[in-house]
Write an enzyme that holds these catalytic residues in place. Structure first.
Site, PDB file in Angstrom:
ATOM      1  N   LYS A   1     -15.246   8.385  -3.974  1.00 33.05           N
ATOM      2  CA  LYS A   1     -14.509   7.850  -5.079  1.00 33.05           C
ATOM      3  C   LYS A   1     -13.612   9.171  -5.449  1.00 33.05           C
ATOM      4  CE  LYS A   1     -15.369   6.467  -9.636  1.00 33.05           C
ATOM      5  NZ  LYS A   1     -13.998   5.681  -9.607  1.00 33.05           N
TER       6      LYS A   1
ATOM      7  N   ASP B   1       0.849  -1.158   0.022  1.00 35.15           N
ATOM      8  CA  ASP B   1       0.058  -0.110   0.012  1.00 35.15           C
ATOM      9  C   ASP B   1       1.067   1.249   0.027  1.00 35.15           C
ATOM     10  OD1 ASP B   1      -3.234   0.048   0.529  1.00 35.15           O
ATOM     11  OD2 ASP B   1      -2.398   2.059   1.330  1.00 35.15           O
TER      12      ASP B   1
ATOM     13  N   HIS C   1     -21.978   6.799  -7.601  1.00 36.70           N
ATOM     14  CA  HIS C   1     -20.892   5.936  -6.834  1.00 36.70           C
ATOM     15  C   HIS C   1     -21.068   6.670  -5.399  1.00 36.70           C
ATOM     16  CE1 HIS C   1     -19.172   4.502 -10.856  1.00 36.70           C
ATOM     17  NE2 HIS C   1     -18.618   3.779  -9.966  1.00 36.70           N
ATOM     18  N   HIS C   2     -20.456   5.917  -4.515  1.00 33.46           N
ATOM     19  CA  HIS C   2     -20.046   6.454  -2.879  1.00 33.46           C
ATOM     20  C   HIS C   2     -19.275   7.589  -3.089  1.00 33.46           C
ATOM     21  CE1 HIS C   2     -15.688   4.953  -3.529  1.00 33.46           C
ATOM     22  NE2 HIS C   2     -16.120   4.346  -4.429  1.00 33.46           N
TER      23      HIS C   2
ATOM     24  N   PRO D   1     -11.976  -1.379 -17.009  1.00 32.56           N
ATOM     25  CA  PRO D   1     -12.711  -0.466 -16.351  1.00 32.56           C
ATOM     26  C   PRO D   1     -13.812  -0.689 -15.366  1.00 32.56           C
ATOM     27  CG  PRO D   1     -12.926   0.022 -18.618  1.00 32.56           C
ATOM     28  CD  PRO D   1     -12.196  -1.428 -18.564  1.00 32.56           C
TER      29      PRO D   1
ATOM     30  N   GLY E   1      -7.319  -2.436 -12.072  1.00 31.27           N
ATOM     31  CA  GLY E   1      -8.704  -1.999 -11.840  1.00 31.27           C
ATOM     32  C   GLY E   1      -8.934  -0.487 -11.823  1.00 31.27           C
TER      33      GLY E   1
HETATM   34  N1  LIG Z   1     -12.353  -1.727 -12.378  1.00 27.92           N
HETATM   35  C1  LIG Z   1     -13.252  -2.018 -11.267  1.00 27.92           C
HETATM   36  O1  LIG Z   1     -13.770  -3.034 -11.434  1.00 27.92           O
HETATM   37  C2  LIG Z   1     -13.282  -0.830 -10.078  1.00 27.92           C
HETATM   38  C3  LIG Z   1     -12.307  -0.008 -10.216  1.00 27.92           C
HETATM   39  N2  LIG Z   1     -12.001   0.541  -8.950  1.00 27.92           N
HETATM   40  C4  LIG Z   1     -11.021   1.519  -9.076  1.00 27.92           C
HETATM   41  O2  LIG Z   1      -9.948   1.153  -8.312  1.00 27.92           O
HETATM   42  C5  LIG Z   1      -9.395   2.093  -7.477  1.00 27.92           C
HETATM   43  C6  LIG Z   1      -9.339   1.991  -5.984  1.00 27.92           C
HETATM   44  O3  LIG Z   1     -10.664   2.150  -5.350  1.00 27.92           O
HETATM   45  P1  LIG Z   1     -10.687   1.843  -3.814  1.00 27.92           P
HETATM   46  O4  LIG Z   1     -10.229   0.612  -3.292  1.00 27.92           O
HETATM   47  O5  LIG Z   1     -12.187   2.267  -3.788  1.00 27.92           O
HETATM   48  O6  LIG Z   1     -10.096   3.134  -3.381  1.00 27.92           O
HETATM   49  P2  LIG Z   1      -9.369   3.061  -1.926  1.00 27.92           P
HETATM   50  O7  LIG Z   1      -8.875   4.742  -1.920  1.00 27.92           O
HETATM   51  O8  LIG Z   1     -10.169   2.386  -0.749  1.00 27.92           O
HETATM   52  O9  LIG Z   1      -7.913   2.123  -2.143  1.00 27.92           O
HETATM   53  C7  LIG Z   1      -6.440   2.519  -2.762  1.00 27.92           C
HETATM   54  C8  LIG Z   1      -5.576   2.358  -1.758  1.00 27.92           C
HETATM   55  O10 LIG Z   1      -4.136   2.582  -2.650  1.00 27.92           O
HETATM   56  C9  LIG Z   1      -3.334   2.917  -1.816  1.00 27.92           C
HETATM   57  N3  LIG Z   1      -2.440   3.504  -2.655  1.00 27.92           N
HETATM   58  C10 LIG Z   1      -2.174   4.670  -3.055  1.00 27.92           C
HETATM   59  N4  LIG Z   1      -0.994   5.087  -3.723  1.00 27.92           N
HETATM   60  C11 LIG Z   1      -0.369   3.896  -3.704  1.00 27.92           C
HETATM   61  C12 LIG Z   1       0.823   3.435  -3.909  1.00 27.92           C
HETATM   62  N5  LIG Z   1       1.625   4.135  -4.886  1.00 27.92           N
HETATM   63  N6  LIG Z   1       1.267   1.823  -4.262  1.00 27.92           N
HETATM   64  C13 LIG Z   1       0.202   1.206  -3.384  1.00 27.92           C
HETATM   65  N7  LIG Z   1      -0.801   1.740  -2.915  1.00 27.92           N
HETATM   66  C14 LIG Z   1      -1.337   3.069  -2.965  1.00 27.92           C
HETATM   67  C15 LIG Z   1      -4.264   3.872  -1.104  1.00 27.92           C
HETATM   68  O11 LIG Z   1      -3.452   4.376   0.172  1.00 27.92           O
HETATM   69  P3  LIG Z   1      -3.660   5.903   0.776  1.00 27.92           P
HETATM   70  O12 LIG Z   1      -5.252   6.077   1.161  1.00 27.92           O
HETATM   71  O13 LIG Z   1      -2.792   5.926   1.950  1.00 27.92           O
HETATM   72  O14 LIG Z   1      -3.417   6.799  -0.281  1.00 27.92           O
HETATM   73  C16 LIG Z   1      -5.314   3.129  -0.687  1.00 27.92           C
HETATM   74  O15 LIG Z   1      -5.206   2.342   0.421  1.00 27.92           O
HETATM   75  C17 LIG Z   1     -10.100   3.561  -7.862  1.00 27.92           C
HETATM   76  O16 LIG Z   1      -9.477   4.090  -9.107  1.00 27.92           O
HETATM   77  C18 LIG Z   1     -11.518   2.932  -8.397  1.00 27.92           C
HETATM   78  O17 LIG Z   1     -12.164   3.679  -9.500  1.00 27.92           O
HETATM   79  C19 LIG Z   1     -12.794   0.552  -7.723  1.00 27.92           C
HETATM   80  C20 LIG Z   1     -13.743  -0.597  -7.990  1.00 27.92           C
HETATM   81  C21 LIG Z   1     -13.958  -1.618  -9.033  1.00 27.92           C
HETATM   82  O1  LIG Z   2     -14.188   3.859  -7.417  1.00 27.49           O
HETATM   83  C1  LIG Z   2     -15.388   2.909  -7.662  1.00 27.49           C
HETATM   84  O2  LIG Z   2     -15.697   2.433  -6.775  1.00 27.49           O
HETATM   85  C2  LIG Z   2     -15.262   2.142  -9.112  1.00 27.49           C
HETATM   86  N1  LIG Z   2     -14.658   2.861  -9.980  1.00 27.49           N
HETATM   87  C3  LIG Z   2     -14.566   2.201 -11.139  1.00 27.49           C
HETATM   88  C4  LIG Z   2     -15.037   3.064 -12.235  1.00 27.49           C
HETATM   89  O3  LIG Z   2     -14.415   4.070 -11.992  1.00 27.49           O
HETATM   90  O4  LIG Z   2     -15.721   2.861 -13.047  1.00 27.49           O
HETATM   91  C5  LIG Z   2     -15.329   0.944 -11.267  1.00 27.49           C
HETATM   92  C6  LIG Z   2     -16.802   0.940 -10.437  1.00 27.49           C
HETATM   93  O5  LIG Z   2     -17.733   1.507 -11.007  1.00 27.49           O
HETATM   94  C7  LIG Z   2     -16.257   1.290  -8.976  1.00 27.49           C
END
Ligand SMILES: NC(=O)C1=CN([C@@H]2O[C@H](COP(=O)(O)OP(=O)(O)OC[C@H]3O[C@@H](n4cnc5c(N)ncnc54)[C@H](OP(=O)(O)O)[C@@H]3O)[C@@H](O)[C@H]2O)C=CC1
Ligand SMILES: O=C(O)C1=N[C@H](C(=O)O)C[C@H](O)C1
EC number: 1.17.1.8
Length: 260
Positions: free
Chosen positions: A150, A47, A146-147, A117, A89
């Site tokens: 985001k 992380d 979305h929540h 995506p 993702g």
């Molecule tokens: N393709 C799909 O199906 C989906 C895509 N997403 C996408 O995934 C991404 C993450 O979403 P989500 O999990 O909700 O976000 P979160 O903020 O909950 O999680 C992201 C994590 O990544 C950490 N992080 C930041 N920079 C780095 C780095 N350089 N190396 C390692 N870890 C790092 C953050 O730490 P810190 O908080 O300390 O910065 C945090 O713990 C978003 O872009 C979202 O849109 C989400 C859901 C589904």
């Molecule tokens: O941030 C999210 O939660 C999600 N991000 C992705 C997006 O930007 O489309 C996928 C999903 O919608 C959840």
């Protein structure tokens, strides 16, 4: 989701997976899902603030990245430099970023990178349905919901859907989406992505939702998908991890690894 990728690895020889963003909402869910699968194991959980060389030291074969649009390119560069396949993702990819990844992969024909995506099967299907419907309707708009934690707007899914619809419209010879608005408050009509209006709602309690609205003579068609829990993304992520080992180059969209 039933995997069309037959398991080639077993508990004796699991696929070694590194997770980037491991303490985040998605990363934590991915770690649990990978650990629960017989043919996969988590070898690194990284992380922000952790050392990324853990990934290479741990012998990760595939990295799963759910971090932040601002850091994902740097992470991918690291993976490609260290010959690690990637399943991404994280949102925020545009055509220029995807081209850059393609160029990085050119000298590495053995490596595969999946940028998806949206990993939820229903979301992938809904994008396909929207692509099919696009040529039959003059007007179309997207509402993604979305929540409120985001980081980005519009969502990657919304932008990808708009791109697919725009391509289908162009192929069918449809022009710009007709819109008679001559006066508007900034933002009232959403963002134009490839000529398709995308409206972003951010609300506590939501996970990830999208409506694609088509309008024609005397009828509308609404294609809606709801992710009610982040578990909805996990079958797609695991499928991507298994499938990317048999692919080289850049794959954009989970649909390209499914039999749709
Ligand atoms: N393709 C799909 O199906 C989906 C895509 N997403 C996408 O995934 C991404 C993450 O979403 P989500 O999990 O909700 O976000 P979160 O903020 O909950 O999680 C992201 C994590 O990544 C950490 N992080 C930041 N920079 C780095 C780095 N350089 N190396 C390692 N870890 C790092 C953050 O730490 P810190 O908080 O300390 O910065 C945090 O713990 C978003 O872009 C979202 O849109 C989400 C859901 C589904
Ligand atoms: O941030 C999210 O939660 C999600 N991000 C992705 C997006 O930007 O489309 C996928 C999903 O919608 C959840």
């Amino acid at each position: 989701m039933t995997s069309s990728v037959p398991p080639t690895r077993s508990a004796d020889n699991p696929i070694r997976v590194g997770v980037l963003g491991a303490r985040g909402r998605m990363g934590a869910e991915v770690c649990a899902a990978v650990e629960a699968a017989d043919d996969l194991e988590v070898v690194a959980m990284v992380d922000s603030g952790d050392w990324t060389f853990d990934l290479a030291d741990a012998g990760a074969e595939v990295v799963v990245d759910f971090t932040h649009p601002d850091v994902v390119m740097e992470n991918l560069r690291f993976c490609v430099d260290h010959d690690i396949n990637a399943v991404v993702g994280t949102s925020g990819f545009d055509a220029a970023k995807l081209d850059t990844v393609r160029q990085w992969l050119e000298p590495k024909p053995e490596l595969g990178v999946l940028v998806a995506p949206n990993f939820a099967l229903g979301a992938v299907l809904s994008m396909r349905f929207a692509q099919l419907a696009a040529k039959y309707y003059d007007t179309v708009e997207i509402i993604e919901l979305h929540h409120n934690r985001k980081a980005d707007a519009p969502s990657g899914t919304g932008a990808h859907t708009a791109g697919l619809i725009a391509q289908a419209r162009a192929a069918a010879g449809l022009g710009v989406v007709p819109d008679a608005t001559t006066s508007e408050l900034d933002g009232a009509r959403g963002a134009s992505v490839d000529g398709v209006r995308v409206h972003s709602v951010r609300l506590g309690g939501l996970v990830a939702h999208q409506e694609v609205l088509f309008g024609g003579e005397g009828e509308t068609l609404t294609i809606r998908h709801d992710s009610l829990d982040r578990k909805s993304f996990m079958p797609g992520v695991l499928h991507g991890v298994r499938a990317i080992l048999d692919h080289s180059g850049l794959v954009v969209g989970l649909e390209n690894l499914l039999d749709l």
